[in-house]
Design an enzyme around this catalytic site. Sequence first.
Site, PDB file in Angstrom:
ATOM      1  N   CYS A  96       0.923  -1.166   0.027  1.00  0.00           N
ATOM      2  CA  CYS A  96      -0.204   0.011  -0.134  1.00  0.00           C
ATOM      3  C   CYS A  96       0.677   1.282   0.177  1.00  0.00           C
ATOM      4  O   CYS A  96       1.992   1.540  -0.598  1.00  0.00           O
ATOM      5  CB  CYS A  96      -0.796   0.064   0.963  1.00  0.00           C
ATOM      6  N   ASP A 143      -9.967  -4.134  -6.913  1.00  0.00           N
ATOM      7  CA  ASP A 143      -9.344  -3.539  -5.549  1.00  0.00           C
ATOM      8  C   ASP A 143      -9.991  -1.174  -5.959  1.00  0.00           C
ATOM      9  O   ASP A 143      -9.440  -1.190  -6.786  1.00  0.00           O
ATOM     10  CB  ASP A 143      -7.541  -3.386  -5.486  1.00  0.00           C
ATOM     11  N   HIS A 176      -8.055  -4.962  -2.414  1.00  0.00           N
ATOM     12  CA  HIS A 176      -6.672  -4.572  -1.585  1.00  0.00           C
ATOM     13  C   HIS A 176      -6.403  -5.131  -0.180  1.00  0.00           C
ATOM     14  O   HIS A 176      -7.751  -5.130   0.771  1.00  0.00           O
ATOM     15  CB  HIS A 176      -7.232  -2.900  -1.081  1.00  0.00           C
TER      16      HIS A 176
END
Length: 209
Positions: A96, A143, A176
């Site tokens: 991330c 995501d 994600h």
Amino acid sequence: MANEAKPCPCHIGDTADYGGLGQEVQLEHINAYVVKPAVASDKAIVVIHDIYGWQLPNTRYMADMLADNGYIEVDSVLRFLTEQCGAKHIGAVGFCWGGVATHYLALQYQQIKAAVSVYGIIRDSDDRYELKVPTLFIFGEKDEIIPLDQVSVLEAKLKEKCTADYQVKIFPGQTHGFVHRKREDMNRTDKPSILEARSDLLNWLNKYI
């Protein structure tokens, strides 16, 4: 360039109940987590965490996994790795926000021999595509933070400008945080993708480091 409607994406997923096999250290003004393999190694991986920091059990789990595969791991400075850990071959992995930082390292630091950006937020600018080291990018198809059109732009511009080896891999149906923020036994549907992504990460590092 990320989806601003969800400014804090890393709450997605399951937090592991895991203590870690390494130790916490103080490196000048930086707190870090260090774990070493059972057999001496001159290879090291810098793991750059997501917004939850290096104390997150999931991040420690990923660090321990890397150490179990023969890498010294520490989310800290290169000098510590070379001077105190004896590392001669160094790679970087980030998740991330840490994926953004890993992307930056791949652009700026040739001491890094390989990089893996795992659902790193995409920042589009002309200086983001001339990678200096082999870099693997891992994304989830579902995501909501990093839409596939952004991934397509990344792929197109890397193809146009990048001379280093790279790969962009999208995992169908994944969201994600799937690589390190879901337990492996959480969902039978997710488990193959989790294990494949982790295998890809290790294979990429082993190939270039």
